[in-house]
Design an enzyme around this catalytic site. Structure first.
Site, PDB file in Angstrom:
ATOM      1  N   ARG A 108       0.874  -1.288   0.051  1.00 28.73           N
ATOM      2  CA  ARG A 108       0.086   0.113   0.032  1.00 28.73           C
ATOM      3  C   ARG A 108       0.869   1.202  -0.002  1.00 28.73           C
ATOM      4  NH1 ARG A 108      -2.429   0.674   5.591  1.00 28.73           N
ATOM      5  NH2 ARG A 108      -1.101   2.260   5.396  1.00 28.73           N
ATOM      6  N   HIS A 113      -3.619   4.351   4.435  1.00 28.45           N
ATOM      7  CA  HIS A 113      -4.728   3.345   4.685  1.00 28.45           C
ATOM      8  C   HIS A 113      -6.022   4.330   4.068  1.00 28.45           C
ATOM      9  CE1 HIS A 113      -7.985   0.972   6.320  1.00 28.45           C
ATOM     10  NE2 HIS A 113      -8.339   1.968   7.043  1.00 28.45           N
ATOM     11  N   TYR A 129       4.078   5.047  11.351  1.00 23.99           N
ATOM     12  CA  TYR A 129       4.545   3.394  11.417  1.00 23.99           C
ATOM     13  C   TYR A 129       5.489   2.971  10.477  1.00 23.99           C
ATOM     14  CZ  TYR A 129       0.379   3.590   8.604  1.00 23.99           C
ATOM     15  OH  TYR A 129      -0.440   3.653   7.547  1.00 23.99           O
TER      16      TYR A 129
END
Lengths: 391, 329
Positions: free
Chosen positions: A285, A289, A298
């Site tokens: 990805r 998100h 992160y």
């Protein structure tokens, strides 16, 4: 829109394999096009099946067109969210090949059960990309008939749709619609995070024991919002299938050719009565998100850069250029079409009206409810009590 | 021939059989519903006669039962899902509340999920924990679901067929401790002429207090009314039958005559069906009420161990005690 089926039937001149490479490298990963754009003629998967594609030049160009259009429309939606025109957007950036490859592998009669990120699959089903945007703009919650488009409504509860897909596939068996080339099959989309859900594991159990004609298509994009794959599993996800008694295979999800080949084979096996299988499309990805997320909290930049080098579109472009299947004029024309379609999409998003408030009472029950009718009437009366206001 | 005496369980079984006969898209799914005929034998003999494609023994996972039934409904089937016991429905709660209930709404009416979720509910059978619960408020609170409960064999036979024929998703609550009670069932009356599914019914007329109940508590209230009559009080008993949507026209009419209402259910009182009934009756019948709407319910504890369930469950004496309190107000 380019709506040609780039696989299956042959039209026009076939592109002879122009470069060959033996299936070395990672034996766990089916790949037919390297990140550098080198074509691998065929690969025998760990399942013993030989995977290959046999596209015409036109079909190769069609896949490239799909990938570019899907990315551009996705970028447009992200921009629309940034400008406040969409409430949220779940970008597919980086997952174009997994979605175009699997989406183009579907036959007309097949049924797809998406998550909320399968905009590329939707596009490949020939569906107007405006269709899901009402959900993200906040003017509806989907609002389409799954059976009309052979594409279920987006499902936001993680993994819930895998059970719906399995039930639908059981229905195919009950209708006797497997066993021939015209047989039907189902594809259930989900992500790496979803594999931890009970519903997904129950779907695996059901599909196995009822020999459901379906493909579980897991886009392993490495993250469930912030949580890395290691928080979901101790083993490669495709190996989970063995425990449920059906085949599992990992494919390079950034390779549109391999994804197409693996998915087409799995769907055809299913439609011929051979039951379910699991495909793990190994991808990344590239974006957040959703537009509400900040991935810099992160994951590190070098990881993103490493995946950037495996971009699903540049490798197809490199291949087309090297093999002289497409020229600069073609690439420019595709870019121009993408620009045009994204402008068209933007215009239509901006023109989407807000629903009339009273419509919130519609379609709660097929047969209605007297109590709800009463509440609706009270609400209407209340709204009308504002002098000189339509709402 | 027309009227036979059946147990409530057999009436359900016969109704299910009729539905399977009348529509090839009707299927039954659940744990042990096939060969065994269900742990309460409600599906007894159906797999033998209709085959294992239509009466399906499923894997043991409730979310899977409901979730796959959603897919079958999208495909055009009309699934009847059996949840073996009330306390086992919770693993399926997400599929019921987030999927079954909302599909029609999300699709702007383009898709319906004509599903019946049968749940044997309530206590009084001396069972271990999780087998005696009354989860109706969870479902009645959820928009998109309808919730009904039958209280006698005739209604069981008719209502199950009406629920199956409806395009609405319906949670069908079966009073498990009444499965063995017998009553007359008219097997030949056409379904089209039957009393409407989502309608309450006065099952015993009276003049002094209105008792409102459903499922297993209807029998309890009828017994209470018989006992009260010996003391010269005439209790009107209304079988609500439908919990979502509620049908309170009979209740309003009744309370305006009697001036007193007592709601009886096995489920705990806190934020329960009784609270909703009390609020609505108060709003509609405010100037007719002689006393507040009272509730006789299970207590706000987890369902207790079987040896004390008789004290937990509303019974004839507790109902009559509430009637006395209503008069003493």
């Amino acid at each position: 829109m380019a709506k040609g089926d780039p696989g299956g039937t042959t039209r026009g001149r076939r592109a002879a394999p122009r470069s060959r490479k033996s299936a070395t490298g990672n034996p766990e990963l089916v790949q037919l096009l390297t990140p550098e754009g080198e074509r691998i003629d065929s690969v025998t998967g760990p399942d013993g099946i030989e995977y290959r594609v046999d596209f015409t030049d036109e079909e190769y160009r069609g896949l490239y067109r799909d990938l570019v259009l899907v990315r551009k429309l996705d970028a447009e939606a992200t921009a629309l969210q940034r400008q406040g025109e969409l409430g949220i957007w779940a970008s597919l950036l980086g997952q174009e090949a997994a979605q175009v490859g699997s989406g183009r592998a579907l036959r007309t009669q097949d049924m797809a059960f998406p998550t909320y990120r399968e905009h590329g699959v939707l596009y490949c089903r020939g569906i107007d990309p405006i269709m899901p945007l009402g959900l993200f703009r906040g003017v509806d919650q989907g609002g389409w008939d799954p059976n009309e488009f052979k594409f279920n409504m987006y499902t936001i509860v993680i993994g819930a749709q895998t059970l719906h897909a399995t039930g639908y596939a059981m229905g195919i068996n009950m209708d006797g619609k497997t066993g021939t080339d015209d047989g039907e099959a189902v594809i259930a989309y989900f992500g790496d995070g979803a594999t931890s859900q009970g519903d997904v594991n129950e779907a695996f159990v059901w599909a196995g024991v009822f020999n459901a004609p379906m493909v579980f298509f897991c886009q392993n994009n490495q993250y469930a919002i912030s949580e890395p794959l290691e928080r979901q599993t101790r083993i490669p996800l495709y190996q989970r299938a063995a425990g449920f008694g059906f085949p599992g295979i990992r494919v390079d999800g950034n390779d549109v050719l391999a994804t197409y080949a693996v998915t087409r084979t799995a769907l055809d096996n299913a439609r011929h009565g051979q039951g379910p299988s699991l495909i793990e499309a190994y991808t990344y990805r590239m974006g957040a998100h959703t537009t509400s997320d900040d991935p810099t909290r992160y994951r590190i930049a070098s990881e993103v850069e490493a995946w950037q080098a495996k971009d699903p579109i540049s490798r197809v472009k490199a291949f087309l250029e090297k093999q002289q299947i497409a020229d600069a004029a073609f690439f420019a024309e595709v870019d121009e079409q993408a620009r045009r379609e994204s402008v068209h999409l933007r215009e239509r998003v901006l023109a989407m009206p807000n629903p009339e408030p009273v419509t919130m009472f519609d379609h709660v029950y097929p047969n209605g409810s007297p109590l709800l009718d009463e509440q609706r009437a009270q609400f209407s009366k209340y709204m009308e009590s504002f002098e000189g206001s339509a709402h | 021939m027309a009227t036979e005496t059946l147990t409530l369980g057999k009436a359900l079984n016969t109704g299910l059989r009729r539905a399977l006969e009348n529509d090839p898209k009707v299927i039954i799914m659940g744990e042990d519903v096939g060969k065994l005929g269900g742990v309460f034998r409600i599906t007894d003999g159906l797999q033998k006669d209709f085959g294992d494609q239509r009466v399906i023994d499923t894997p043991l996972a409730e979310s899977g039962i409901i979730g796959t039934a959603v897919g079958l409904a999208i495909r055009g089937y009309r699934p009847i899902c059996e949840i073996q016991f009330d306390g086992f429905v919770y693993p399926a709660y997400d599929q019921i509340v987030s999927q079954v209930a909302k599909m029609h709404y999300r699709s702007r009416g383009k898709l319906s999920i004509p599903m019946v979720i049968r749940i044997p509910f309530g206590g009084g059978i001396g069972a271990v924990e999780h087998h005696s619960e009354s989860p109706e408020a969870y479902f009645a609170h959820t928009a998109g679901l309808k919730v009904v409960s039958c209280a006698n064999p005739q209604d069981a036979y008719v209502m199950i067929q009406q629920a199956i024929a409806s395009d609405d998703p319906i949670v069908f609550l079966e009073p498990k401790r009444r499965y063995w009670e017998k009553g007359p069932v008219d097997l030949d009356a056409p379904l089209a002429d039957a009393y409407p599914l989502h309608s309450a019914r006065v099952v015993r007329p009276g003049t002094d207090v209105t008792l409102l109940a459903y499922g297993p508590m209807v029998r309890t209230c009828l017994d209470a009314a018989t006992a009260a009559a010996e003391d010269g009080r005439e209790l009107e008993v209304i079988d609500l039958r439908t919990l979502s949507p509620l049908d309170l026209s009979a209740a309003y009419e009744s309370v305006k005559r009697t001036g007193r209402a007592v709601v009886v259910h096995e489920a705990p009182s806190n934020i329960g069906i009784g609270a909703e009934l009390a609020a609505r009756i108060t709003e509609e019948c405010f100037y007719s009420l002689e006393s507040p709407v009272l509730r006789v319910t299970g207590f706000d504890t987890p369902y207790p161990a079987a040896r004390v369930e008789e004290e937990y469950l509303p019974d004839l004496d507790r109902v009559l005690d509430a009637v006395d309190r209503s008069f003493g107000w």
